[in-house]
Design an enzyme around this catalytic site. Structure first.
Site, PDB file in Angstrom:
ATOM      1  N   GLU A  32       0.735  -1.350  -0.319  1.00 46.15           N
ATOM      2  CA  GLU A  32      -0.182   0.391   0.318  1.00 46.15           C
ATOM      3  C   GLU A  32       1.035   1.248   0.107  1.00 46.15           C
ATOM      4  O   GLU A  32       1.551   1.565   0.467  1.00 46.15           O
ATOM      5  CB  GLU A  32      -1.278  -0.313   0.936  1.00 46.15           C
ATOM      6  CG  GLU A  32      -2.118  -1.342   1.003  1.00 46.15           C
ATOM      7  CD  GLU A  32      -2.372  -1.945   2.447  1.00 46.15           C
ATOM      8  OE1 GLU A  32      -2.477  -0.540   3.427  1.00 46.15           O
ATOM      9  OE2 GLU A  32      -2.626  -3.455   2.382  1.00 46.15           O
ATOM     10  N   GLU A  75      -4.927  -7.123   2.242  1.00 47.72           N
ATOM     11  CA  GLU A  75      -3.677  -7.579   2.731  1.00 47.72           C
ATOM     12  C   GLU A  75      -3.578  -9.263   1.931  1.00 47.72           C
ATOM     13  O   GLU A  75      -3.125  -9.970   2.068  1.00 47.72           O
ATOM     14  CB  GLU A  75      -3.252  -7.335   4.238  1.00 47.72           C
ATOM     15  CG  GLU A  75      -2.996  -6.177   4.032  1.00 47.72           C
ATOM     16  CD  GLU A  75      -3.780  -4.777   4.762  1.00 47.72           C
ATOM     17  OE1 GLU A  75      -5.126  -5.636   4.876  1.00 47.72           O
ATOM     18  OE2 GLU A  75      -3.605  -4.255   5.038  1.00 47.72           O
ATOM     19  N   PHE A  98       2.885  -2.293   8.212  1.00 47.58           N
ATOM     20  CA  PHE A  98       3.303  -2.503  10.304  1.00 47.58           C
ATOM     21  C   PHE A  98       2.750  -3.764  10.660  1.00 47.58           C
ATOM     22  O   PHE A  98       1.497  -3.924  10.087  1.00 47.58           O
ATOM     23  CB  PHE A  98       1.719  -1.892  11.439  1.00 47.58           C
ATOM     24  CG  PHE A  98       2.678  -0.174  10.859  1.00 47.58           C
ATOM     25  CD1 PHE A  98       3.095   0.277  12.383  1.00 47.58           C
ATOM     26  CD2 PHE A  98       1.526   0.432   9.955  1.00 47.58           C
ATOM     27  CE1 PHE A  98       3.699   1.995  11.965  1.00 47.58           C
ATOM     28  CE2 PHE A  98       1.986   1.960  10.084  1.00 47.58           C
ATOM     29  CZ  PHE A  98       2.788   3.111  10.747  1.00 47.58           C
ATOM     30  N   ASP A 100       1.527  -5.443  12.981  1.00 47.90           N
ATOM     31  CA  ASP A 100       0.061  -5.927  13.186  1.00 47.90           C
ATOM     32  C   ASP A 100      -1.171  -5.950  12.144  1.00 47.90           C
ATOM     33  O   ASP A 100      -2.153  -6.242  12.713  1.00 47.90           O
ATOM     34  CB  ASP A 100      -0.619  -3.843  13.918  1.00 47.90           C
ATOM     35  CG  ASP A 100       1.024  -3.239  15.040  1.00 47.90           C
ATOM     36  OD1 ASP A 100       0.822  -3.573  15.956  1.00 47.90           O
ATOM     37  OD2 ASP A 100       1.762  -3.200  14.534  1.00 47.90           O
ATOM     38  N   PHE A 101      -0.337  -6.096  11.202  1.00 47.18           N
ATOM     39  CA  PHE A 101      -1.351  -6.044   9.868  1.00 47.18           C
ATOM     40  C   PHE A 101      -1.497  -7.156   9.794  1.00 47.18           C
ATOM     41  O   PHE A 101      -2.139  -7.752   8.755  1.00 47.18           O
ATOM     42  CB  PHE A 101      -1.975  -4.960   8.788  1.00 47.18           C
ATOM     43  CG  PHE A 101      -1.904  -3.485   9.432  1.00 47.18           C
ATOM     44  CD1 PHE A 101      -1.935  -3.101  10.193  1.00 47.18           C
ATOM     45  CD2 PHE A 101      -0.799  -2.887   8.809  1.00 47.18           C
ATOM     46  CE1 PHE A 101      -2.129  -1.426  10.886  1.00 47.18           C
ATOM     47  CE2 PHE A 101      -0.860  -1.443   8.771  1.00 47.18           C
ATOM     48  CZ  PHE A 101      -1.649  -1.072   9.535  1.00 47.18           C
ATOM     49  N   HIS A 144      -0.624  -0.835  16.530  1.00 50.28           N
ATOM     50  CA  HIS A 144       0.681  -0.139  15.752  1.00 50.28           C
ATOM     51  C   HIS A 144       1.881  -0.532  16.540  1.00 50.28           C
ATOM     52  O   HIS A 144       2.879   0.301  15.902  1.00 50.28           O
ATOM     53  CB  HIS A 144       0.817   1.187  14.614  1.00 50.28           C
ATOM     54  CG  HIS A 144      -0.943   1.233  14.176  1.00 50.28           C
ATOM     55  ND1 HIS A 144      -2.081   0.999  14.316  1.00 50.28           N
ATOM     56  CD2 HIS A 144      -1.132   1.351  13.040  1.00 50.28           C
ATOM     57  CE1 HIS A 144      -2.579   1.696  12.911  1.00 50.28           C
ATOM     58  NE2 HIS A 144      -1.401   1.801  12.351  1.00 50.28           N
TER      59      HIS A 144
HETATM   60  C1  TPP Z   1      -5.484  -3.429   7.642  1.00 49.72           C
HETATM   61  C2  TPP Z   1      -4.542  -2.357   7.952  1.00 49.72           C
HETATM   62  N1  TPP Z   1      -3.604  -1.840   6.400  1.00 49.72           N
HETATM   63  C3  TPP Z   1      -3.483  -0.926   5.942  1.00 49.72           C
HETATM   64  C4  TPP Z   1      -3.148  -0.357   7.312  1.00 49.72           C
HETATM   65  C5  TPP Z   1      -2.874   1.473   6.817  1.00 49.72           C
HETATM   66  N2  TPP Z   1      -4.125   2.791   6.613  1.00 49.72           N
HETATM   67  C6  TPP Z   1      -3.891   3.312   7.602  1.00 49.72           C
HETATM   68  S1  TPP Z   1      -5.198   4.118   7.431  1.00 49.72           S
HETATM   69  C7  TPP Z   1      -5.546   3.754   5.759  1.00 49.72           C
HETATM   70  C8  TPP Z   1      -6.227   4.456   4.348  1.00 49.72           C
HETATM   71  C9  TPP Z   1      -7.135   4.421   4.934  1.00 49.72           C
HETATM   72  O1  TPP Z   1      -7.833   5.077   3.511  1.00 49.72           O
HETATM   73  P1  TPP Z   1      -9.532   5.001   3.961  1.00 49.72           P
HETATM   74  O2  TPP Z   1     -10.416   3.802   4.630  1.00 49.72           O
HETATM   75  O3  TPP Z   1      -9.818   5.375   2.867  1.00 49.72           O
HETATM   76  O4  TPP Z   1      -9.686   6.068   4.922  1.00 49.72           O
HETATM   77  P2  TPP Z   1      -9.814   7.420   5.219  1.00 49.72           P
HETATM   78  O5  TPP Z   1      -7.810   7.639   5.646  1.00 49.72           O
HETATM   79  O6  TPP Z   1      -9.478   8.252   4.117  1.00 49.72           O
HETATM   80  O7  TPP Z   1     -10.532   8.265   5.831  1.00 49.72           O
HETATM   81  C10 TPP Z   1      -4.158   2.852   5.727  1.00 49.72           C
HETATM   82  C11 TPP Z   1      -3.528   2.840   3.930  1.00 49.72           C
HETATM   83  C12 TPP Z   1      -4.255  -0.057   8.455  1.00 49.72           C
HETATM   84  N3  TPP Z   1      -4.076   0.927   9.587  1.00 49.72           N
HETATM   85  N4  TPP Z   1      -4.843  -1.371   8.658  1.00 49.72           N
END
Ligand code: TPP
Ligand code: MG
Lengths: 340, 326
Positions: A32, A75, A98, A100-101, A144
């Site tokens: 990502e 993932e 991370f 944690d995921f 995290h």
């Molecule tokens: C399972 C997981 N994968 C990746 C992340 C890292 N991460 C945190 S927020 C995010 C983007 C989220 O985008 P969206 O769902 O569109 O929400 P927004 O931030 O735009 O409100 C990512 C990739 C995570 N926290 N959990």
């Protein structure tokens, strides 16, 4: 020899990725926002993220979108695809951000990737790397900040690597990519900025070989990830008190270099293990069991494990500081075992 | 759908509270007084408030890493919220959770979430409780456009659909997941259209229009309470700040952000409409602005003057009951 070239641990990883992708076109990387700005019309958006700490920035410009891919937040999908691609001819690197995921792609990891070779009677190989950040220390809270490496170490078929110096980071990453088994390459988030000497040319640091970070005679301290630095500072403090501490960095948790640890314990007769992970079914427990089994008659004091408590990682700085094994705790444990 | 006057005032107050809370957290974070990772909800207020205006404490919501707005919309105390972000013992989670895990289960707020997509099945569970116990409550899951690409989204929708759970799935499509555009990451066009695969209604909503969010959610909740099952709402919205505090935002232009801030501000739109239609007066809206500013100031004072948790708190709250010393 001229000036020693120094760089951060994070950039050492980047250099390893560049050199291996250059050397071997079957190496691909996905995750990502490892490039960033995908789908944006904004000039300059591409490569504006570059993964955590910008480590993967620059890869897409050199190797193109076919081999450097941003993924959706899926993932199970892309880590599973890395397993399938590895089994069919590529050497994928999956960036999980991370650790944690890991729960999301875990079936693809432990029931698929880790076992394919065995289940297929040795007729398959799964040469892939999963990169992920581990560790507490930046108030990133319960989802995290975990260490979790014991979980992957527990699973037959997986290898687990944790570099603690820039030199090792580059050499271990190159080894991990070239290795024919699935390797978890775990980066402690507080060590990414650590600076040190890194040779320019590609080189390998072998998996399964520990490094003695400091030689000593009175006590062996085996420390993992960031705890290596904590142990080294503790050793420095104790030197003034006339205690000679040997500090071992396993570097690879699976396979574990038991020989280096046991040789050291046979020499010092004392063992302290420092592990930021939670204590039950942990690396600390595993290494303690190894020494109890194999070096019992060399031991002159009980084995001590310094670990985090059996709790999630708390958010508040006061709580997180109490959670992470401190130098004071390590010093006290060493003093305790040397006084026996 | 006519919204009662009191409700309109409450809606305005909640939206302004979110905006001012987030603006202040932005400053507090920059000043180094808030540790950890912080994701701000400013710009998206109409979604959380338009949805939660229909809910009581008996109804549950699940949230995301961008959770402050959902908390405020659901009635969580701002003093406790600010203290939580500050990591203090008086925080909503005693300083154990922080921004990414802020929660108040008594208010039906089942937590911000550090795991993208993590809340969707939890909301199915809350809806299951309501269905099994026949309480008439509903559960709402908020998640992002990026979250809609997790397996939990698909599994959750299917489960809710076959069991006709009283659940509402609210996609906050703010066009980006971190730096990745929804245009790149999501196949098949509108996320709302994914509802068709599960035989449930999927509606695209102007998430910057409080009235559109309010009305569409009302219909979805009526359906849920009538036992007809879940609805997927895709609210198109925009976040004013970066993905996280510290994001350099090379993936979008300053002009784009400015355009949303000035021309598509959900709070300004709400204000214009209620004053133009004579529903509320500028005086009373200004008075709310003043009260909210005071409340946010007070929340910072409360947080800054609160003690940090004692280190012994690390080992409490892990289990309800556990024989072994931790
Ligand atoms: C399972 C997981 N994968 C990746 C992340 C890292 N991460 C945190 S927020 C995010 C983007 C989220 O985008 P969206 O769902 O569109 O929400 P927004 O931030 O735009 O409100 C990512 C990739 C995570 N926290 N959990
Ligand atoms: Mg988004």
């Amino acid at each position: 020899m001229g000036e020693e070239r120094t760089m951060s641990l994070g950039l050492a990883i980047r250099e390893a990725l560049h050199q291996e992708m250059e050397r071997d076109t079957s190496v691909i990387i996905m995750g990502e926002d490892i490039v960033g700005g995908a789908g944006s019309d904004e000039p300059g958006a591409e490569d504006s993220w570059g993964g955590p700490m910008g480590i993967t920035r620059g890869l897409v410009g050199k190797f193109g979108h076919n081999r450097v891919r941003d993924t959706p937040i899926s993932e199970a999908g892309f880590v599973g695809a890395a397993v399938g691609a590895a089994a069919t001819g590529l050497r994928p690197i999956a960036a999980l951000m991370f650790i944690d995921f890991f729960g999301i792609p875990m079936d693809q990891i432990y029931n698929q990737g880790a076992k394919l070779r065995y289940m297929f009677g040795g007729k398959a190989k799964v040469p892939m790397v999963v990169r992920a950040l581990i560790g507490a220390g930046v108030n990133a809270a319960a989802q995290h900040s975990q260490s979790l490496y014991s979980i992957f170490t527990h699973i037959p078929g997986l290898k687990v690597v944790i570099p603690t110096t820039p030199y090792d980071a580059k050499g271990l990453m190159i080894s991990a990519i070239r290795d024919d088994d699935p390797v978890f390459f775990l980066e402690h988030k507080t060590l990414l900025g650590e600076k040190g000497h890194v040779p320019e040319e590609p080189y390998t640091v072998p998996l399964g070989v520990a490094e003695i970070r400091r030689e000593g005679d009175d006590v062996t301290v085996v420390a993992i990830a960031k705890m290596v630095n904590v142990a080294l500072s503790a050793a420095e403090t104790l030197e003034a008190e006339g205690v000679s501490v040997e500090v071992i960095d396993p570097r690879t948790l699976s396979p574990l270099d038991g020989e280096t640890i046991l040789d050291s314990v046979e020499k010092t007769g004392r063992l302290v293990i420092v592990d930021e992970d939670t204590p039950r079914c942990s690396l600390a427990t595993d290494i303690a069991a190894l020494a109890a089994d194999e070096a019992f008659y060399s031991l002159e004091a009980p084995i001590k494990r310094i670990t985090a408590p059996h709790t999630p990682v708390p958010f508040s700085p006061t709580l997180e500081n109490a959670y992470i094994p401190s130098q004071e705790r390590v010093v006290a444990a060493i003093q305790e075992v040397v006084s026996v | 759908m006519d919204i009662p006057r009191d409700k309109l005032l409450e809606i305005y107050e909640r939206m302004v509270t979110i905006r001012k809370f987030e603006d202040r957290v932005h400053d507090e974070y920059a000043a180094g007084r808030i540790p950890g990772f912080v994701h701000l909800y400013a710009g998206e207020e109409a979604v959380a408030v338009g949805v939660c205006a229909h809910l009581s404490d008996a109804d549950s919501i699940t949230s995301t890493h961008r959770g402050h707005g959902h908390c405020i919309a659901k009635g969580v105390d701002v003093n406790e919220m600010m203290a939580e972000l500050y990591g203090r013992a008086t925080g909503a989670c005693k300083g154990k959770g922080g921004s990414m895990h802020i929660a108040d289960i008594d208010r039906g707020m089942l937590g911000a979430n550090g795991i993208v997509g993590g809340g969707v099945p939890l909301a199915c569970g809350a809806a299951l409780t309501a269905q099994v116990q026949g309480t008439g409550a509903v559960a709402v899951s908020f998640f992002g456009d990026g979250g809609a690409n997790e397996g939990t989204f698909h599994e959750g929708l299917n489960l809710a659909a076959i069991w006709k759970l009283p659940a509402i799935f609210v996609v906050e499509n703010n066009r980006y997941a971190q730096s990745t555009s929804v245009k790149y990451a999501s196949a098949g066009g509108d996320i709302a259209a994914r509802a068709q695969s599960y035989g449930i209604p999927g509606v695209t909503v102007d998430g910057l229009d409080l009235f559109d969010v309010y009305e569409t959610t009302g219909a979805a909740i009526d359906r849920a309470r009538a036992g007809e099952g879940p609805t997927l709402l895709e609210c198109q919205t925009y976040r004013f700040y970066g993905h996280y505090e510290g994001d350099t935002q090379g993936y979008r232009s300053r002009e784009e952000i400015e355009e949303y801030r000035t021309k598509h501000c959900a709070i300004q739109r709400f204000r214009d409409r209620v004053t133009e239609q004579g529903l509320l007066g500028d005086d009373e809206l200004d008075a709310i602005d003043g009260q909210v500013a005071d409340a946010i100031e007070a929340s910072v004072e409360f947080a800054a003057n609160s003690p940090f948790p004692d280190a012994s708190e690390v080992t409490t709250d892990v289990y309800v009951n556990y024989e072994e010393a931790i």
